[in-house]
Design an enzyme around this catalytic site. Structure first.
Site, short mmCIF file in Angstrom:
data_model
loop_
_atom_site.label_atom_id
_atom_site.label_comp_id
_atom_site.label_asym_id
_atom_site.label_seq_id
_atom_site.Cartn_x
_atom_site.Cartn_y
_atom_site.Cartn_z
N ASN A 76 0.85 -1.19 0.00
CA ASN A 76 0.00 0.00 0.00
C ASN A 76 0.88 1.24 0.00
O ASN A 76 2.11 1.14 0.04
CB ASN A 76 -0.96 -0.03 1.20
N LYS A 124 -13.57 1.25 15.94
CA LYS A 124 -12.28 0.51 16.00
C LYS A 124 -11.61 0.67 17.35
O LYS A 124 -10.99 -0.27 17.86
CB LYS A 124 -11.33 1.01 14.90
N LYS A 147 8.09 -16.69 -10.74
CA LYS A 147 7.38 -15.50 -11.22
C LYS A 147 6.17 -15.91 -12.05
O LYS A 147 6.28 -16.75 -12.95
CB LYS A 147 8.36 -14.66 -12.06
N PHE A 154 -4.22 3.55 14.65
CA PHE A 154 -4.41 4.55 13.60
C PHE A 154 -5.54 4.08 12.70
O PHE A 154 -5.72 2.88 12.51
CB PHE A 154 -3.11 4.74 12.79
N LYS A 156 -11.03 -2.88 19.03
CA LYS A 156 -9.65 -3.35 19.09
C LYS A 156 -9.03 -3.17 20.48
O LYS A 156 -7.84 -3.42 20.66
CB LYS A 156 -8.80 -2.62 18.04
N PRO A 184 -4.49 -11.90 10.27
CA PRO A 184 -5.01 -11.59 11.61
C PRO A 184 -4.89 -10.09 11.89
O PRO A 184 -4.02 -9.43 11.32
CB PRO A 184 -4.09 -12.38 12.55
N ASP A 185 -5.74 -9.57 12.76
CA ASP A 185 -5.61 -8.17 13.18
C ASP A 185 -4.54 -8.14 14.28
O ASP A 185 -4.76 -8.61 15.39
CB ASP A 185 -6.96 -7.67 13.69
N ASP A 202 -4.71 -6.22 5.05
CA ASP A 202 -5.79 -7.07 5.55
C ASP A 202 -5.80 -8.42 4.85
O ASP A 202 -6.56 -9.31 5.22
CB ASP A 202 -7.14 -6.37 5.36
N VAL A 240 -3.03 -5.68 16.04
CA VAL A 240 -3.17 -4.86 17.24
C VAL A 240 -4.20 -5.45 18.21
O VAL A 240 -4.01 -5.41 19.43
CB VAL A 240 -3.43 -3.38 16.88
O1 C5P Z 1 -7.02 -1.61 8.88
P1 C5P Z 1 -7.70 -0.97 10.07
O2 C5P Z 1 -8.40 0.28 9.73
O3 C5P Z 1 -8.49 -1.93 10.86
O4 C5P Z 1 -6.44 -0.50 10.99
C1 C5P Z 1 -6.61 0.19 12.18
C2 C5P Z 1 -5.48 -0.16 13.12
O5 C5P Z 1 -5.32 -1.57 13.20
C3 C5P Z 1 -4.10 0.39 12.73
O6 C5P Z 1 -3.46 0.83 13.89
C4 C5P Z 1 -3.40 -0.81 12.12
O7 C5P Z 1 -2.01 -0.75 12.31
C5 C5P Z 1 -4.03 -1.97 12.86
N1 C5P Z 1 -4.11 -3.23 12.07
C6 C5P Z 1 -3.51 -4.36 12.57
N2 C5P Z 1 -3.59 -5.55 11.87
C7 C5P Z 1 -4.27 -5.61 10.70
C8 C5P Z 1 -4.90 -4.45 10.19
C9 C5P Z 1 -4.79 -3.27 10.90
O8 C5P Z 1 -2.89 -4.32 13.62
N3 C5P Z 1 -4.32 -6.76 10.04
#
Ligand code: C5P
Length: 383
Positions: free
Chosen positions: A204, A327, A280, A313, A331, A295-296, A271, A298
């Site tokens: 990104n 969020k 390749k 953020f 979170k 996985p998320d 994500d 944070v």
């Molecule tokens: O992508 P999203 O808007 O949910 O991100 C919000 C927060 O979550 C950010 O601080 C980002 O670093 C964190 N995040 C994460 N793992 C992910 C996606 C986002 O820790 N897979």
């Protein structure tokens, strides 16, 4: 316009002083160079007066005017000594005033920043370290030295930090001081990179600029700082660990989490990850990518939160504040910094800070990256 007194003492690093003056002038500061007698062997008053567009204070002309050290005290806002030699640091620490620069240092009551440069063995000498510690106790700020190649060819800690970091530190001297000593900051930054094949990545546009500024400023105010990121942060007070993928970032953060007192999750974490092909991909291999959710990070880290502060953020273009509040709660964060995608990579920032413990929202508008980082630290670390 703010005035900076730039003290220059006799180290080979003095050849970079004209560049420091130039950067300060470009940033809008007035600069009065003050050159010690031994620094004159490395840099000339003519060079410094040309780049600063001011007269230069030397040992020779020091006593020709009207008590210049007291007049400077009234006119100047901050004093920076770069490079600062072991000899000059010792004089500062002992309160000696036997030359132009040490006299100005002793009489100046505003914020002072010392940027050392010397051989590694001198820097590591306990005598020098005691002088540094005593000056720090008295509120003098230090920047560096950093590790690397020294003038004699040896490698070690002792190099003066680069002029761009000195400029940032001078700008930071103008903010009300934050006391972050004893705090341990873990900061993630940059966009993750998921490999598609042996060549391509899914990533990104995150630049890591704000996260990097947060790291540098937190270190400046005395915090210990570790960064886990995809964009290097070069600063002697910041330990940098490079990662590429979400998985690598997750593992590095998990390992550092027990160490930290605050986590700033500034990274733009993908994500999705992709089922990777070793070789390749060719056009004929098909046009679909097999995406898997990541996985998320944070949220997982928040499980071992304890009494740590976690700052997330959020980047959204629609319903920014509502989505950010969602969020923040989901979170399990303490604060969230909410902004729109216009801010990606921008040099001036606008954003909101939402606090889990209050409905009040802090709005910060159109500020420099350094000011943005300061506002984030003030609202999330100092309260
Ligand atoms: O992508 P999203 O808007 O949910 O991100 C919000 C927060 O979550 C950010 O601080 C980002 O670093 C964190 N995040 C994460 N793992 C992910 C996606 C986002 O820790 N897979």
């Amino acid at each position: 316009m703010a005035r900076v007194l730039l003290g220059i003492s006799g180290s080979i690093a003095a050849y970079k002083s004209p560049l420091i003056v130039r950067l300060l002038r470009q940033a809008g500061f007035l600069v009065t160079p003050i050159v010690s007698q031994s620094a004159l062997q490395f840099v000339t008053p003519l060079t410094l007066s040309t780049v600063s567009e001011e007269s230069v204070l030397t040992q020779e002309n020091f006593f020709s005017g009207d008590i210049p050290h007291l007049q400077l005290e009234r006119e100047a806002d901050v004093l920076v000594v770069a490079p600062a030699t072991a000899n000059m640091i010792a004089k500062f620490s002992l309160g000696l005033a036997d030359d132009v620069l040490s006299t100005v240092f002793l009489s100046f009551t505003g914020p002072k920043l010392v940027v050392p440069a010397m051989h590694v063995q001198m820097w590591q000498n306990p005598i020098v370290q005691e002088h540094v510690a005593s000056l720090k106790r008295r509120g003098v700020l230090f920047l560096g030295p950093e590790s690397g190649e020294l003038a004699c060819g040896d490698v070690g800690i002792g190099r003066m930090v680069e002029p761009d970091l000195i400029l940032l530190a001078v700008q930071a001297l103008f903010f009300p001081r934050l006391e972050l000593a004893g705090q341990r900051f873990l900061i993630s930054l940059g966009g993750t990179r998921e490999p598609l094949d042996s060549m391509r990545v899914l990533t990104n546009r995150s630049t890591g600029k704000l996260g990097s500024m947060l790291a540098i400023l937190a270190a400046f105010f005395g915090a210990e700082v570790q960064v886990v990121g995809t964009v290097p942060v070069k600063h002697p007070g910041v330990a940098y660990r490079h990662v590429d993928t979400v998985e690598e970032m997750g593992l590095a953060l998990e390992a550092a989490m027990p160490w930290c007192s605050s986590l700033y999750m500034a990274a733009a974490v993908s994500d999705f990850t992709v089922e990777r092909t070793e070789q390749k991909l060719k056009r004929t291999d098909g046009l679909s990518l097999n995406l898997k959710a990541t996985p998320d990070l944070v949220s997982a880290l928040a499980a071992q939160k304890g009494n740590r502060t976690i700052v997330g953020f959020c980047l959204e273009d629609r319903d920014l504040l509502e989505v950010a509040r969602g969020k923040l709660v989901r979170k399990n964060l303490d604060y969230i910094i909410a902004n729109t995608s216009e801010m990606v990579g921008a040099d001036r920032r606008s954003f909101y800070v939402l606090d889990a413990g209050s409905d009040d929202i802090v709005s910060v508008e159109n500020v420099s990256l350094l000011e943005a980082a300061y506002q984030i630290l003030v609202t999330t670390a100092a309260s």
